[in-house]
Design an enzyme around this catalytic site. Structure first.
Site, short mmCIF file in Angstrom:
data_model
loop_
_atom_site.label_atom_id
_atom_site.label_comp_id
_atom_site.label_asym_id
_atom_site.label_seq_id
_atom_site.Cartn_x
_atom_site.Cartn_y
_atom_site.Cartn_z
N CYS A 149 0.82 -1.21 0.00
CA CYS A 149 0.00 0.00 0.00
C CYS A 149 0.86 1.26 0.00
O CYS A 149 0.63 2.18 -0.80
CB CYS A 149 -0.96 -0.01 1.18
SG CYS A 149 -0.21 -0.45 2.76
N TYR A 150 1.84 1.33 0.88
CA TYR A 150 2.73 2.50 0.88
C TYR A 150 3.48 2.65 -0.44
O TYR A 150 3.52 3.76 -1.01
CB TYR A 150 3.75 2.39 2.03
CG TYR A 150 3.20 2.62 3.41
CD1 TYR A 150 2.54 3.81 3.76
CD2 TYR A 150 3.36 1.67 4.41
CE1 TYR A 150 2.07 4.03 5.04
CE2 TYR A 150 2.89 1.88 5.70
CZ TYR A 150 2.24 3.06 6.02
OH TYR A 150 1.77 3.27 7.29
#
Length: 349
Positions: A149-150
């Site tokens: 996600c990051y």
């Protein structure tokens, strides 16, 4: 119409996959596995799905999974690679939402995930599933490693700068200050994640090193075509007392060339044909709540000095940061419209 299996159906990304796939016009979900809930109706555990599915959780049965056109693994790291070769032999495609097929560097994988990769040859032929940047590879692949996600926010935020024919930023001076809601840690018993530990609180974690750091570095090297320039990138994640949402603030130093060009136009042109990337007006502030339940990712630029640029990137960590992007990759692999099953409007408030 294709048939889909989901391994790991009780976690946040697993149920988010199911929620989205149940609305996909060209998908039938035929199997949903769970080690702990086998035999239980899905809508008994997740009442939000009442009236939308009559599926029952089942044990992981490789023979059943082989009957699917594609299998999503919404499981802990290390599970997908145990089954990938058998599924591929049956012409079943694999999309892994964990880290088994993200890092091509086996030494880095072993260092950060504490295990030996069980199918390195499959890894070599897999595609890294950042949909907007690797569409051609994803389309031709049988195995896709969904990005973290990051790393999704960082790549979308930096790609227009790194893809430019001239050097626009100093690659040795990138700082990523990222914040995520608590769902990013998964649906499991964890004292650090309970309500009383997170309400009215805000903290950094993994400051000395996070497993998404090597993924970000490897991905930026692929985007830019240059190795060894991003090892000094600083990445600090933070936990915010909200369920969903992710906001990354990226600080970069512009070169002389970078300070002279129209960066807003650069981003608008770069993402002009990307349905899920919303380049906001200059000096805007994308909000996580405006993306809740949506597969969109929003980007805004703030040039604060002649040679300083701040890039804000916001997304729903469970959708564009996980399940939504996995379905976007599936759509690419099977030649469906890329927004199939993903055209829902974000929830507000």
């Amino acid at each position: 119409m294709i048939t889909v299996g989901i391994v790991g159906g009780t976690g946040y990304t697993g149920v988010e996959l199911l929620r989205l796939l149940l609305g996909h016009p060209q998908v039938t979900v035929t199997i949903l596995t769970s080690r702990t809930e086998a035999g239980r109706r899905v809508d008994d555990l997740f009442p939000s799905l009442r009236g939308h599915t009559d599926l029952t959780f089942s044990d992981l049965d490789t023979a059943q999974l082989k009957q699917c056109d594609v299998v999503f693994f919404a499981t802990p790291h290390g599970v997908a690679m145990q089954h990938a070769e058998q599924l591929l032999a049956a012409q079943t495609k694999v999309i892994d939402l964990a880290a088994d097929f993200r890092l091509q560097d086996l030494l880095q994988f072993e260092k950060w995930y504490g295990m030996t990769h069980q199918c390195p040859n499959v890894l070599k032929s897999s595609a890294y599933g950042l949909s907007e940047l690797n569409r051609d590879k994803i389309k031709a692949a049988s195995v896709v490693g969904n990005p973290g996600c990051y790393p999704t926010t960082v790549q979308i935020g930096l790609a227009p700068l790194l893809k430019h024919e001239r050097a626009l930023i100093d690659p040795t001076r990138i700082i990523v200050d990222a914040k995520s809601g608590v769902s990013g840690s998964g649906r499991k018993a964890n004292m650090a994640m309970i309500y009383t530990e997170n309400a009215d609180n805000f903290k950094a974690y993994a400051v000395q090193g996070h497993r998404h750091h090597p993924e970000i570095v490897e991905a930026l090297e692929q985007i830019s075509g240059q190795k060894g320039l991003f090892n000094d990138l600083i990445f600090v994640p933070h936990l915010v007392p909200m369920i969903r949402g992710m906001l990354s603030t990226i600080y970069v130093d512009l070169t002389t060339v970078g300070s002279e060009i129209d960066l807003q136009k650069l981003y608008l042109d770069f993402y002009a044909n990307e349905h899920f990337v919303d380049v906001m007006p200059e000096n805007s502030s994308p909000e996580t709540r405006s993306l809740r339940g949506s597969n969109q990712i929003r980007v805004a630029l703030h040039k604060i000095q002649a040679n300083k640029l701040i890039i804000l990137v916001a997304q729903d960590n469970l959708v564009k940061g996980a399940a939504g992007q996995a379905i976007q990759n599936m759509n690419i692999m099977f030649g469906f419209a890329e927004d199939s099953g993903l055209d829902g409007i974000a929830l507000l408030p």
